[in-house]
Design an enzyme around this catalytic site. Structure first.
Site, PDB file in Angstrom:
ATOM      1  N   CYS A  14       2.571   7.315  10.310  1.00 23.35           N
ATOM      2  CA  CYS A  14       2.440   7.772   9.086  1.00 23.35           C
ATOM      3  C   CYS A  14       3.697   8.467   8.604  1.00 23.35           C
ATOM      4  O   CYS A  14       3.545   9.458   7.769  1.00 23.35           O
ATOM      5  CB  CYS A  14       1.017   8.536   8.871  1.00 23.35           C
ATOM      6  SG  CYS A  14      -0.481   7.743   9.496  1.00 23.35           S
TER       7      CYS A  14
ATOM      8  N   GLY B 110       1.951   5.069   1.748  1.00 21.87           N
ATOM      9  CA  GLY B 110       2.032   5.447   2.946  1.00 21.87           C
ATOM     10  C   GLY B 110       3.214   4.796   3.732  1.00 21.87           C
ATOM     11  O   GLY B 110       3.755   3.995   3.288  1.00 21.87           O
TER      12      GLY B 110
ATOM     13  N   THR C 220       2.077   2.358  10.108  1.00 24.07           N
ATOM     14  CA  THR C 220       0.909   2.452  10.995  1.00 24.07           C
ATOM     15  C   THR C 220       0.801   1.272  11.763  1.00 24.07           C
ATOM     16  O   THR C 220       1.657   0.397  11.441  1.00 24.07           O
ATOM     17  CB  THR C 220      -0.183   2.921  10.312  1.00 24.07           C
ATOM     18  OG1 THR C 220      -1.145   3.270  11.132  1.00 24.07           O
ATOM     19  CG2 THR C 220      -0.901   1.753   9.478  1.00 24.07           C
ATOM     20  N   TYR C 221       0.158   1.642  12.937  1.00 25.40           N
ATOM     21  CA  TYR C 221      -0.516   0.127  13.633  1.00 25.40           C
ATOM     22  C   TYR C 221      -1.585  -0.272  13.441  1.00 25.40           C
ATOM     23  O   TYR C 221      -2.710   0.733  13.234  1.00 25.40           O
ATOM     24  CB  TYR C 221      -0.169   0.592  15.010  1.00 25.40           C
ATOM     25  CG  TYR C 221      -0.513  -0.356  16.146  1.00 25.40           C
ATOM     26  CD1 TYR C 221      -0.052  -1.442  16.348  1.00 25.40           C
ATOM     27  CD2 TYR C 221      -1.593  -0.023  16.955  1.00 25.40           C
ATOM     28  CE1 TYR C 221      -0.389  -2.548  17.231  1.00 25.40           C
ATOM     29  CE2 TYR C 221      -2.042  -0.991  17.758  1.00 25.40           C
ATOM     30  CZ  TYR C 221      -1.556  -2.205  18.081  1.00 25.40           C
ATOM     31  OH  TYR C 221      -2.067  -2.983  18.729  1.00 25.40           O
TER      32      TYR C 221
ATOM     33  N   ARG D 151       0.888  -1.262   0.130  1.00 24.27           N
ATOM     34  CA  ARG D 151      -0.141   0.101   0.082  1.00 24.27           C
ATOM     35  C   ARG D 151       1.008   1.183  -0.043  1.00 24.27           C
ATOM     36  O   ARG D 151       2.054   1.276   0.309  1.00 24.27           O
ATOM     37  CB  ARG D 151      -0.808  -0.038   1.147  1.00 24.27           C
ATOM     38  CG  ARG D 151      -0.116   0.238   2.590  1.00 24.27           C
ATOM     39  CD  ARG D 151      -1.082   0.514   3.729  1.00 24.27           C
ATOM     40  NE  ARG D 151      -0.259   0.354   4.883  1.00 24.27           N
ATOM     41  CZ  ARG D 151       0.676   1.443   5.383  1.00 24.27           C
ATOM     42  NH1 ARG D 151       1.017   2.199   4.621  1.00 24.27           N
ATOM     43  NH2 ARG D 151       1.057   0.883   6.548  1.00 24.27           N
TER      44      ARG D 151
END
Length: 192
Positions: A147, A51, A54-55, A49
């Site tokens: 991010c 970006g 992130t978590y 993806r």
């Protein structure tokens, strides 16, 4: 998601997958490992993806929109906007004012991020999607630069007095996505 996207043809119906992940950090295809400060025992998964890092974990709604963009007559920026607006509408149901930012995709309450967006488009079809923090443990966000932004504050619905389960939030988000896409509600697939 990738297998579904690669196997679909012009007649394949679009799908929305609503789920919760076990604790995991995901690093986007252009993600920099330097944004993972201390993963500890939480696995780091590299994914395709967009970006940074992130978590994901229990108490967070993840919505994967597997959409034929050409058939939907949408561009990638429009799809990001649509995902963000669905979350903004869901939060408005609970009298929670939320906004988007032109310089950083996602949905924010004040200066804190409540939903993250990460997409991939292959052959004109999207997968991955948006993650909304409902009532997850926020501590793992302190182990990363969320991010790719050092010190970015992260918030959850429960921090603002909103008590809603992940399943109910998923149903409401799906309804808003259907409305924004001009489609009848229903037919969303749930994955464990």
């Amino acid at each position: 998601m990738r297998a579904f996207t690669d196997a679909r043809d012009a007649a394949t119906a679009d799908e929305l997958w609503l789920l919760e992940h076990p604790p995991v950090f995901t690093l986007g295809q252009a993600g920099l490992a330097e944004h993972i400060l201390d993963p500890g025992s939480i696995p780091v998964v590299h994914c395709d993806r967009g970006g940074q890092v992130t978590y994901h974990g229990p108490g967070q709604l993840v919505a994967y929109l597997l959409l034929d963009l050409k058939r939907a007559r949408l561009g990638v920026k429009q799809l990001v906007h649509l995902l963000e607006q669905a979350v903004v509408a869901l939060l408005a149901e609970h009298a929670l004012a939320a906004q988007t930012r032109a310089d950083a995709p996602g949905v924010y309450v004040g200066a804190a991020k409540i939903a993250s967006v990460g997409l991939r488009v292959r052959h004109g079809r999207s997968y991955h999607g948006i993650a909304l923090n409902i009532d997850l443990d926020p501590a793992p966000f302190g182990r990363i630069n969320p991010c790719g932004y050092p010190g970015l504050a992260v918030t959850r619905l429960c921090d603002h007095g909103v008590r809603i389960g992940v399943r109910e939030a998923g149903e409401r988000l799906a309804a808003h996505l259907c409305r924004l896409l001009g489609r009848p509600p229903g037919g969303a697939n749930e994955a464990a």
